[in-house]
Design a protein around this motif. Structure first.
Motif, PDB file in Angstrom:
ATOM      1  N   HIS A 125      17.365 -60.949 -19.237  1.00 11.33           N
ATOM      2  CA  HIS A 125      16.955 -61.661 -18.290  1.00 11.33           C
ATOM      3  C   HIS A 125      15.668 -61.157 -17.684  1.00 11.33           C
ATOM      4  N   THR A 126      15.443 -59.567 -17.843  1.00 13.35           N
ATOM      5  CA  THR A 126      14.226 -59.052 -17.675  1.00 13.35           C
ATOM      6  C   THR A 126      14.027 -58.076 -18.665  1.00 13.35           C
ATOM      7  N   ILE A 127      12.750 -57.776 -18.802  1.00 10.40           N
ATOM      8  CA  ILE A 127      12.195 -56.825 -19.782  1.00 10.40           C
ATOM      9  C   ILE A 127      11.362 -55.614 -18.961  1.00 10.40           C
ATOM     10  N   LEU A 128      11.957 -54.252 -19.350  1.00 12.94           N
ATOM     11  CA  LEU A 128      11.175 -53.352 -18.964  1.00 12.94           C
ATOM     12  C   LEU A 128      10.320 -52.694 -19.917  1.00 12.94           C
ATOM     13  N   LEU A 129       8.980 -52.770 -20.119  1.00 16.13           N
ATOM     14  CA  LEU A 129       8.101 -52.258 -21.194  1.00 16.13           C
ATOM     15  C   LEU A 129       7.508 -51.063 -20.641  1.00 16.13           C
ATOM     16  N   LEU A 130       7.897 -49.861 -21.309  1.00 13.93           N
ATOM     17  CA  LEU A 130       7.082 -48.857 -20.995  1.00 13.93           C
ATOM     18  C   LEU A 130       6.090 -48.549 -22.143  1.00 13.93           C
ATOM     19  N   GLU A 131       4.784 -48.854 -21.499  1.00 13.72           N
ATOM     20  CA  GLU A 131       3.665 -48.921 -22.418  1.00 13.72           C
ATOM     21  C   GLU A 131       3.168 -47.384 -22.924  1.00 13.72           C
ATOM     22  N   GLN A 132       2.885 -46.587 -21.782  1.00 16.65           N
ATOM     23  CA  GLN A 132       2.310 -45.372 -22.455  1.00 16.65           C
ATOM     24  C   GLN A 132       2.438 -44.095 -21.231  1.00 16.65           C
ATOM     25  N   ASP A 133       2.794 -42.959 -21.641  1.00 12.79           N
ATOM     26  CA  ASP A 133       2.893 -41.887 -20.802  1.00 12.79           C
ATOM     27  C   ASP A 133       1.931 -40.995 -21.436  1.00 12.79           C
ATOM     28  N   SER A 134       1.546 -40.102 -20.518  1.00 10.28           N
ATOM     29  CA  SER A 134       0.441 -39.065 -20.867  1.00 10.28           C
ATOM     30  C   SER A 134       0.510 -37.917 -19.899  1.00 10.28           C
ATOM     31  N   PHE A 135       0.306 -36.603 -20.303  1.00 11.57           N
ATOM     32  CA  PHE A 135       0.053 -35.607 -19.365  1.00 11.57           C
ATOM     33  C   PHE A 135      -1.389 -35.003 -19.543  1.00 11.57           C
ATOM     34  N   THR A 136      -1.998 -34.650 -18.272  1.00 14.97           N
ATOM     35  CA  THR A 136      -3.314 -34.333 -18.428  1.00 14.97           C
ATOM     36  C   THR A 136      -3.364 -33.144 -17.539  1.00 14.97           C
ATOM     37  N   ASP A 137      -4.114 -32.031 -17.990  1.00 13.17           N
ATOM     38  CA  ASP A 137      -4.296 -30.677 -17.227  1.00 13.17           C
ATOM     39  C   ASP A 137      -5.843 -30.663 -16.459  1.00 13.17           C
ATOM     40  N   SER A 138      -5.850 -30.459 -15.181  1.00 16.36           N
ATOM     41  CA  SER A 138      -7.171 -30.355 -14.605  1.00 16.36           C
ATOM     42  C   SER A 138      -7.169 -28.987 -13.782  1.00 16.36           C
ATOM     43  N   LEU A 139      -8.357 -28.151 -13.993  1.00 21.46           N
ATOM     44  CA  LEU A 139      -8.518 -26.895 -13.548  1.00 21.46           C
ATOM     45  C   LEU A 139      -8.810 -26.886 -12.080  1.00 21.46           C
ATOM     46  N   ASN A 140      -8.014 -26.276 -11.155  1.00 29.23           N
ATOM     47  CA  ASN A 140      -8.021 -26.175  -9.632  1.00 29.23           C
ATOM     48  C   ASN A 140      -8.573 -24.976  -9.405  1.00 29.23           C
ATOM     49  N   GLN A 141      -8.439 -23.880  -9.830  1.00 29.62           N
ATOM     50  CA  GLN A 141      -8.779 -22.408  -9.494  1.00 29.62           C
ATOM     51  C   GLN A 141      -9.260 -21.656 -10.453  1.00 29.62           C
ATOM     52  N   VAL A 142     -10.187 -20.824 -10.335  1.00 29.96           N
ATOM     53  CA  VAL A 142     -10.625 -19.804 -11.346  1.00 29.96           C
ATOM     54  C   VAL A 142     -10.665 -18.419 -10.816  1.00 29.96           C
ATOM     55  N   SER A 143     -10.025 -17.436 -11.527  1.00 34.85           N
ATOM     56  CA  SER A 143     -10.094 -16.057 -10.807  1.00 34.85           C
ATOM     57  C   SER A 143     -11.654 -15.414 -11.081  1.00 34.85           C
ATOM     58  N   ALA A 144     -11.645 -14.025 -10.177  1.00 38.93           N
ATOM     59  CA  ALA A 144     -12.955 -13.656 -10.272  1.00 38.93           C
ATOM     60  C   ALA A 144     -13.294 -13.194 -11.636  1.00 38.93           C
ATOM     61  N   SER A 145     -12.453 -13.046 -12.582  1.00 38.13           N
ATOM     62  CA  SER A 145     -12.688 -12.622 -13.964  1.00 38.13           C
ATOM     63  C   SER A 145     -12.969 -14.081 -14.863  1.00 38.13           C
ATOM     64  N   THR A 146     -13.134 -14.968 -14.257  1.00 38.71           N
ATOM     65  CA  THR A 146     -13.354 -16.668 -14.865  1.00 38.71           C
ATOM     66  C   THR A 146     -11.884 -16.857 -15.713  1.00 38.71           C
ATOM     67  N   THR A 147     -10.748 -16.410 -15.529  1.00 40.31           N
ATOM     68  CA  THR A 147      -9.701 -16.907 -16.335  1.00 40.31           C
ATOM     69  C   THR A 147      -8.935 -17.963 -15.188  1.00 40.31           C
ATOM     70  N   PRO A 148      -8.709 -19.043 -15.992  1.00 38.80           N
ATOM     71  CA  PRO A 148      -8.023 -19.977 -15.315  1.00 38.80           C
ATOM     72  C   PRO A 148      -6.591 -19.382 -14.396  1.00 38.80           C
ATOM     73  N   ARG A 149      -6.575 -20.180 -13.254  1.00 38.49           N
ATOM     74  CA  ARG A 149      -5.429 -19.518 -12.347  1.00 38.49           C
ATOM     75  C   ARG A 149      -4.640 -20.643 -12.132  1.00 38.49           C
ATOM     76  N   GLN A 150      -5.245 -21.637 -11.656  1.00 41.55           N
ATOM     77  CA  GLN A 150      -4.311 -22.778 -11.216  1.00 41.55           C
ATOM     78  C   GLN A 150      -4.473 -23.953 -11.772  1.00 41.55           C
ATOM     79  N   TYR A 151      -3.808 -24.874 -12.269  1.00 39.16           N
ATOM     80  CA  TYR A 151      -4.090 -26.110 -12.741  1.00 39.16           C
ATOM     81  C   TYR A 151      -3.309 -27.249 -11.879  1.00 39.16           C
ATOM     82  N   GLN A 152      -3.863 -28.342 -12.088  1.00 34.94           N
ATOM     83  CA  GLN A 152      -3.070 -29.531 -11.740  1.00 34.94           C
ATOM     84  C   GLN A 152      -2.744 -30.373 -12.975  1.00 34.94           C
ATOM     85  N   ILE A 153      -1.420 -30.705 -12.967  1.00 30.02           N
ATOM     86  CA  ILE A 153      -0.866 -31.496 -14.108  1.00 30.02           C
ATOM     87  C   ILE A 153      -0.710 -32.833 -13.532  1.00 30.02           C
TER      88      ILE A 153
END
Length: 160
Positions: free
Chosen positions: A66-94
């Motif tokens: 009677h109804t259709i649930l179509l899951l078309e796409q899913d994806s994860f992406t990371d973006s950088l939020n914070q960098v430490s003083a030694s320029t290594t990534p510290r905090q990401y947003q997923i």
């Protein structure tokens, strides 16, 4: 004393209290056919479990649905939020994006709906393997939350 139990049950039922994780898809929209294009199989498995727990009837063919649930796409992406003083990534947003359609077979398909779940992850260079495990666990939790939000959206009454 027996009136107290009855009165308490009546108040809980009338105040909108519902068990968490139970979704009420109307009987006229059942059975539901789940079509999953290139999405994570674990996500589809969790969706089937959530529908089973909620006593939602599913079908294996779209003709019987009677109804259709179509899951078309899913994806994860990371973006950088914070960098430490030694320029290594510290905090990401997923970010987790799930695109879906929920429609009746007789009606034309619509533009996909989108769900976005966001979380922040802090990496610890001393426990890098543990951080990867934590990130993977967080991604699984995000998929579960996306299914919960998806089911809440499709079970919510339509407002004109």
């Amino acid at each position: 004393m027996k009136y107290f139990g009855f009165f308490s049950a009546f108040l809980l039922a009338s105040c909108g209290f519902h068990l968490r994780g139970i979704y009420q898809i109307p009987a006229n929209e059942q059975p539901v056919f789940i079509e999953a294009r290139p999405v994570d199989p674990a996500l589809v498995s969790y969706l089937h479990k959530a529908l089973f727990i909620s006593h939602v009837r599913e079908t294996t063919t779209p003709r019987q649905a009677h109804t259709i649930l179509l899951l078309e796409q899913d994806s994860f992406t990371d973006s950088l939020n914070q960098v430490s003083a030694s320029t290594t990534p510290r905090q990401y947003q997923i970010n987790y994006l799930l695109s879906y359609q929920y429609y009746h077979p007789a009606t034309p398909t619509r533009d996909p709906q989108h769900l976005m779940i966001q979380r922040s992850v802090t990496l610890n260079n001393d426990h890098l393997l543990g951080s990867d495990f934590e990130k993977h666990t967080l991604q699984q939790e995000m998929e579960h939350e996306a299914i919960a939000q998806l089911l809440l959206r499709i079970t919510a009454p339509a407002h004109p």
